[in-house]
Design a protein around this motif. Sequence first.
Motif, short mmCIF file in Angstrom:
data_model
loop_
_atom_site.label_atom_id
_atom_site.label_comp_id
_atom_site.label_asym_id
_atom_site.label_seq_id
_atom_site.Cartn_x
_atom_site.Cartn_y
_atom_site.Cartn_z
N PRO B 223 0.82 -1.22 0.00
CA PRO B 223 0.00 0.00 0.00
C PRO B 223 0.85 1.27 0.00
CG PRO B 223 -0.72 -1.52 1.71
CD PRO B 223 0.55 -2.06 1.18
N SER B 224 2.03 1.21 0.60
CA SER B 224 2.85 2.41 0.72
C SER B 224 3.48 2.83 -0.59
CB SER B 224 3.95 2.20 1.75
OG SER B 224 3.40 1.75 2.95
N VAL B 225 3.66 1.90 -1.51
CA VAL B 225 4.38 2.25 -2.75
C VAL B 225 3.45 2.31 -3.96
CG1 VAL B 225 6.63 1.44 -1.98
CG2 VAL B 225 5.08 -0.14 -3.14
N ARG B 226 2.16 2.49 -3.70
CA ARG B 226 1.23 2.54 -4.84
C ARG B 226 1.59 3.65 -5.82
NH1 ARG B 226 -3.98 0.70 -1.72
NH2 ARG B 226 -3.93 -1.46 -2.37
N GLY B 227 1.95 4.78 -5.26
CA GLY B 227 2.32 5.91 -6.13
C GLY B 227 3.50 5.55 -7.01
N GLU B 228 4.49 4.89 -6.39
CA GLU B 228 5.69 4.50 -7.15
C GLU B 228 5.34 3.46 -8.21
OE1 GLU B 228 5.67 5.04 -3.96
OE2 GLU B 228 7.25 6.54 -3.65
#
Lengths: 453, 306
Positions: B223-228
């Motif tokens: 969930p934390s790296v969705r943007g990446e």
Amino acid sequence: MPLFRPALRVLGGGALAGVLALTACAPGDNSTSSTPTASSPSAVSTDISALGDVELVVWDQEVRGSQNDALEALNAAFEDTYPNVTIKRTSQSTDDLKQQVTLALGGSDVPDVVQVNNARGDMGQFVSAGQLTDLTGYAEAYGWEDRFTDSVLSKVRYSSDATTFGDGNLYGLPQTGEIVGIFYSQSKLDDLGLEAPTSWDEYLTALDTAKEAGQQPMALGNLDKWPALHVFGPLQSNFVAADEIVALGMGNAGATWLDDGNTAAMEQFETWGSEGYFGSSPNGTDYDAAWTAFTKGTGVFLPGGSWLATDMEAVMGDDLHFITLAGLDGQVATTGGTGIPFSIPAKAENPDVAAAYLDFITSDEAMTMIADNGGMPVNDTAELAPADGVQNDIFTAFATVSETGTLLPYLDYATPTFSDTAGQGLQEVLGGQRSAQQVLEAFEDDYSAFVGS
Amino acid sequence: MTTLPSSAPERRARTRPSAVAASRATPYLYLLPALVVYAAFMLYPLVQTANYSLYEWKGFGPATFVGAQNYLDLLSDRAFHAAIWHALVLVFFYAIAPTAVGLVLASVLRRGRVRGLGVFRALIFLPQVIALVVVAVAWRHIYATDGTLNSLLGALGIHSDIGWLGDADLALPAVGVIGFWLSTGLVMLILLAGMLRIPRELFEAARLDGASAVQEFFAVTLPSVRGEIATALVLTIIAALKTFDLVYMTTAGGPGTATTVPSYEVFNRAFNHKNVGSAAAVAVVLTVLVFLINAAVSRIGEERDR
């Protein structure tokens, strides 16, 4: 992360600007369409010394060793003969020049002399757009029709509207010759107990013998699509009359790909592919890798062009030989032609000097200089042949074909799209993706769509 | 006394800016030079291309206005459909597979105290540094009948004399694998940067709750790296859809038409067929397609970010 919202607005704005711009401008230069320049003998001047100081702009693609040496020597000799002329030469690779010429000929800043490929997709298109000078007047003044054989000159003749190729006005002069035939290794034949073939029947038998002996009969690297054309072209002459191949290859009306001869030729090619006559994967093999492998012993025969001889001879020496075989009509007919011809753009600033240059670089002395530098001159080829070795085979073969036989056009000359159609089709036949008949139909569609239009 | 009159206008200037400074157009004036360059080299060619697509034109000589005909022709153009399909297959190799593998690689690198991490990262990033022409030439040797790949298979006891780029069924995946090799390093680096940004406390909390490495990955890392992930996908999908050099240098669209892609069609139509109108139409459709797919991808990344 609204990465594309502003972009959307910009694109919207761009589209609006585009719509506004569209109403204004059509691409292309409409002024050149209806004004082909024709030079008549009365308007031609052959007295170059009287023209004052001239800078002659020449664009060529003779970047390879021997050809570059020859042209440099010829340019220097031309400047010595006409001290008032300075040659400004730009030399680049074939492909680069090809792209440049398309763009340059449409503009107003054109060179005086430029090498233009004979094909309909190149020279043919430029002729129909009125962008090349008709050299007929110069040919009369300089006697070019006596200097060159008809077979060679036909490769640079188009009707003024470019519907006919091979007949009509003259739009360029070639300096060198090329011929496609079959290379073989003498020691390989000796091992197999074979004589060098002198006819197609003998050649086909020799291939079978090689196959039965567990050898790869022929070398072919067809990853780049076009090399197979140099195998199919000569093969076609065994099944189809030379004049029909010329009509098909030059995109002139009156022939068909769907007759028995072409079917037999394509089916033969298909068999070679499916039975592994070119090894396990000719389509996956690089062109240069294939002939390099041939010099090291892969393949008994190598169908290929004369331009390979110098490099292969360096490795194989006297073991390397070159043959061409008589076609259906009993005369030698094989794919080949001229080096890329030198043309004069219609808007050239110094057409008279340019024509004198063309005359100079194709003169008898020039032919000798080309041969001395290791190239194959288009004229006097038999007299200038080296005493022995594979180059002797090639020079002699070219002289025979261009003087008494038929120099068959490269099949991609035919239509602006045929290079693509033929390259794809032959790859597909070879790889078994499509049948011989399907590919011939694709060829016919391309050919008839062009001829019919 | 004399200081007052001079300081008064000064104070006024600060409180009430001049007309030029106050104008809403001023910030745009600063942007103008960049905009002019952008318009000249990006927007103008874009508009011109759209313009050319409405004509039948050889690239020289006269042009005939044909309206939307070039686009209508594309609807029934099998070569074009095949090229689009091939591009979508390449999206899998360039974007989807590298993202999946990149996620695994990056999370392993984040967790473990890998010795020589810098060297490993540099090696994986190496493909990005090499010119594509060099990449293509090298892979042609790898895929040759007597090339590296077949030698390796031979060493494993599997005899193979396949010319990988010359086989109609294998050529497209073979080109795709080169794309995979190219993209994975880049994707991994982007994702690793994202993962290193995640507060350590989150992982500690997960571990206190008794989460396994896999649960930790799905609960915290992903969930934390969705943007990446969205960024990596946008970049690699664009690369996949506009692939040209790799195909041109390795197979020239062959064998037959097995590896043609839209960009190759643009080149082929414009320079080999001298059909600039059709080439421009393909280019416009490709641009719109790239735009739409990526707008969708970044939209998805955006929504999940909330």
